[in-house]
Enzyme design. Structure first.
Site, PDB file in Angstrom:
ATOM      1  N   HIS A  68       0.830  -1.218   0.000  1.00 29.57           N
ATOM      2  CA  HIS A  68       0.000   0.000   0.000  1.00 29.57           C
ATOM      3  C   HIS A  68       0.858   1.259   0.000  1.00 29.57           C
ATOM      4  O   HIS A  68       1.904   1.326   0.643  1.00 29.57           O
ATOM      5  CB  HIS A  68      -1.049  -0.017   1.114  1.00 29.57           C
ATOM      6  CG  HIS A  68      -0.572   0.202   2.514  1.00 29.57           C
ATOM      7  ND1 HIS A  68      -0.357   1.456   3.034  1.00 29.57           N
ATOM      8  CD2 HIS A  68      -0.308  -0.661   3.527  1.00 29.57           C
ATOM      9  CE1 HIS A  68       0.015   1.336   4.312  1.00 29.57           C
ATOM     10  NE2 HIS A  68       0.060   0.075   4.625  1.00 29.57           N
ATOM     11  N   ASP A 181       5.783   2.742   7.406  1.00 30.63           N
ATOM     12  CA  ASP A 181       4.490   2.118   7.105  1.00 30.63           C
ATOM     13  C   ASP A 181       3.783   3.048   6.117  1.00 30.63           C
ATOM     14  O   ASP A 181       3.202   4.037   6.521  1.00 30.63           O
ATOM     15  CB  ASP A 181       3.673   1.941   8.387  1.00 30.63           C
ATOM     16  CG  ASP A 181       2.301   1.346   8.128  1.00 30.63           C
ATOM     17  OD1 ASP A 181       2.037   0.898   7.003  1.00 30.63           O
ATOM     18  OD2 ASP A 181       1.480   1.347   9.077  1.00 30.63           O
ATOM     19  N   GLU A 215      -5.276   1.668   2.089  1.00 29.47           N
ATOM     20  CA  GLU A 215      -5.175   0.519   3.009  1.00 29.47           C
ATOM     21  C   GLU A 215      -5.495   0.947   4.429  1.00 29.47           C
ATOM     22  O   GLU A 215      -6.163   0.241   5.181  1.00 29.47           O
ATOM     23  CB  GLU A 215      -3.758  -0.068   2.943  1.00 29.47           C
ATOM     24  CG  GLU A 215      -3.605  -1.401   3.677  1.00 29.47           C
ATOM     25  CD  GLU A 215      -3.212  -1.309   5.148  1.00 29.47           C
ATOM     26  OE1 GLU A 215      -3.197  -2.353   5.813  1.00 29.47           O
ATOM     27  OE2 GLU A 215      -2.921  -0.190   5.653  1.00 29.47           O
ATOM     28  N   GLU A 216      -5.001   2.136   4.795  1.00 31.65           N
ATOM     29  CA  GLU A 216      -5.107   2.582   6.192  1.00 31.65           C
ATOM     30  C   GLU A 216      -6.540   2.883   6.623  1.00 31.65           C
ATOM     31  O   GLU A 216      -6.802   3.088   7.796  1.00 31.65           O
ATOM     32  CB  GLU A 216      -4.215   3.817   6.430  1.00 31.65           C
ATOM     33  CG  GLU A 216      -2.718   3.559   6.257  1.00 31.65           C
ATOM     34  CD  GLU A 216      -2.098   2.740   7.394  1.00 31.65           C
ATOM     35  OE1 GLU A 216      -2.827   2.365   8.323  1.00 31.65           O
ATOM     36  OE2 GLU A 216      -0.890   2.487   7.331  1.00 31.65           O
ATOM     37  N   ASP A 238       3.880  -5.428   3.944  1.00 30.73           N
ATOM     38  CA  ASP A 238       3.529  -4.327   4.838  1.00 30.73           C
ATOM     39  C   ASP A 238       4.501  -4.299   6.020  1.00 30.73           C
ATOM     40  O   ASP A 238       5.521  -4.987   6.012  1.00 30.73           O
ATOM     41  CB  ASP A 238       2.072  -4.525   5.315  1.00 30.73           C
ATOM     42  CG  ASP A 238       1.352  -3.224   5.616  1.00 30.73           C
ATOM     43  OD1 ASP A 238       2.002  -2.288   6.138  1.00 30.73           O
ATOM     44  OD2 ASP A 238       0.142  -3.131   5.355  1.00 30.73           O
ATOM     45  N   HIS A 326       3.142   4.013  13.598  1.00 31.66           N
ATOM     46  CA  HIS A 326       2.148   5.092  13.530  1.00 31.66           C
ATOM     47  C   HIS A 326       2.542   6.301  14.382  1.00 31.66           C
ATOM     48  O   HIS A 326       1.691   6.976  14.957  1.00 31.66           O
ATOM     49  CB  HIS A 326       0.727   4.599  13.868  1.00 31.66           C
ATOM     50  CG  HIS A 326       0.111   3.822  12.736  1.00 31.66           C
ATOM     51  ND1 HIS A 326      -1.250   3.589  12.631  1.00 31.66           N
ATOM     52  CD2 HIS A 326       0.668   3.241  11.651  1.00 31.66           C
ATOM     53  CE1 HIS A 326      -1.489   2.885  11.523  1.00 31.66           C
ATOM     54  NE2 HIS A 326      -0.328   2.653  10.922  1.00 31.66           N
TER      55      HIS A 326
HETATM   56 ZN   LIG Z   1       0.680  -0.568   6.626  1.00 29.58          ZN
END
Ligand SMILES: [Zn+2]
Length: 352
Positions: A68, A181, A215-216, A238, A326
């Site tokens: 992604h 990410d 994706e998120e 990922d 994150h």
């Molecule tokens: Zn991810």
């Protein structure tokens, strides 16, 4: 290791629904690696590499790697009279990590503006005991662009993309950035195929690398693009958690940095095909590539969407463990990143 490419990928803004700049960069960087590239209606970039080396069947096994492109970020939701901007998150932020952040507001016609994000409220000198205990909600955060209200209203539009502003840095044996990410997987989607191309290894399977969108916010681009590709094997490429840090019990670490590429057994979106897990491990062990297994109790990745597309497919997940996932200081271990690239490049030729 092509750190320069990873740096450019991590420093290019692209939130769910606004991945176009990242897509442009990937298209340019993957020149010569694929036979065909197309962008689907939602914006996913689907790249196809035909079997190499001859002797393949008329209906080769179709392998789909999904990386992604989106990073967690925000949309401009409101601009007040003084020019303070409020945002709507797109993806899972922990507001405890959002204090005092530099941000980039990407406008339609006025370029990217630097801003500073903080929750409204009193600074420590005059905060009440009550204030100090509070964890603010995302709707209390405001962006200060240092401009008069009128000018902000002229330059910024509801729906403009906002990202945290941070560079990629090398730190000891680690890499630090705000969106490893999932730009790390975008990087590996290019670099593993480049390694495969440079090795000259033949592969009887047909390879698709799908740089997915959204994706998120719930594996959205993966659902539609996997439907179109109709893979036999789909892998979510990922990142995952590496909570091998103080304050988290060992049994909740999910993965450990420096112990190799992570093979996902199960997460919130999918139970991986157990024979695929074993096949990946066997290729890794024959090449002395370190791997580790992991189970993530909550959260998922694109493999979960592909597994249940159409009539289903064999699905798995290949991941790199990140510390501080994150947040603006996501950390990856270089040796894990190398193992990630090497396992994909050496597994593809083995798929019959
Ligand atoms: Zn991810």
């Amino acid at each position: 290791m092509n750190i320069d490419l990873l740096k450019r990928l991590c420093e290019t803004p692209g939130i769910p629904g606004r991945e176009e700049r990242v897509r442009e960069l990937i298209m340019k960087e993957s020149e010569g690696l694929f036979d065909e590239m197309r962008v689907d209606a939602m914006g996913s970039l689907i790249c196809r590499r035909a079997p190499r080396g001859g002797g393949g069947s008329d209906a080769p096994t179709r392998v789909l790697l999904m990386c992604h492109m989106d990073q967690i970020g925000f949309y401009v939701r409101h601009i007040d009279e003084k020019g303070f901007v409020r945002v709507q998150p797109a993806g899972g932020f922990d507001t405890r990590n959002l204090f005092a952040r530099k941000v980039r507001v990407c406008t339609r016609e006025n370029g990217d503006l630097l801003g500073v994000m903080n929750p409204g409220g009193r600074p420590i000198h005059i905060a009440t005991e009550e204030d100090k205990k509070k964890i603010p909600d995302i709707k209390e955060f405001v962006i200060d662009l240092g401009l008069p209200g009128e000018e902000v209203k002229e330059k910024v539009t509801i729906g403009d993309m906002v990202v945290l502003d941070a560079t990629l840095e090398e730190m000891g044996g680690k890499l630090v950035s705000q969106c490893l990410d999932n730009r790390l997987a975008c990087w590996v989607g290019i670099e593993a195929i480049r390694a495969l191309e440079n090795s000259g290894d033949s592969h009887p399977c047909e390879v698709y690398v799908d740089f997915t969108v959204q994706e998120e916010v719930g594996l959205r681009g993966a659902r539609t693009s996997a439907y179109a590709v109709e893979p036999d094997i789909a892998i979510g490429v990922d990142t995952t958690l590496s909570c091998d840090t103080p304050g988290v019990p060992d049994d909740e670490s999910v993965s450990k940095q420096g112990e190799g590429v992570v093979i996902g057994v199960m997460d919130g979106s999918m139970i991986g095909d157990h024979t695929l897990v074993e096949e990946l491990e066997s290729v890794a062990s024959s090449r002395e590539i370190p791997t580790q297994r992991s189970i993530l109790p909550r959260g998922g990745q694109d493999g979960g969407a592909a597994q249940m597309g159409r009539s289903g497919c064999r699905a798995g997940a290949l991941l790199v463990g990140l510390r501080n996932i994150h947040t603006v200081t996501e950390i990856a271990d270089r040796t894990d990143v190398a193992a990630y690239r090497d396992l994909i490049a050496s597994w593809i030729p083995t798929v019959e």
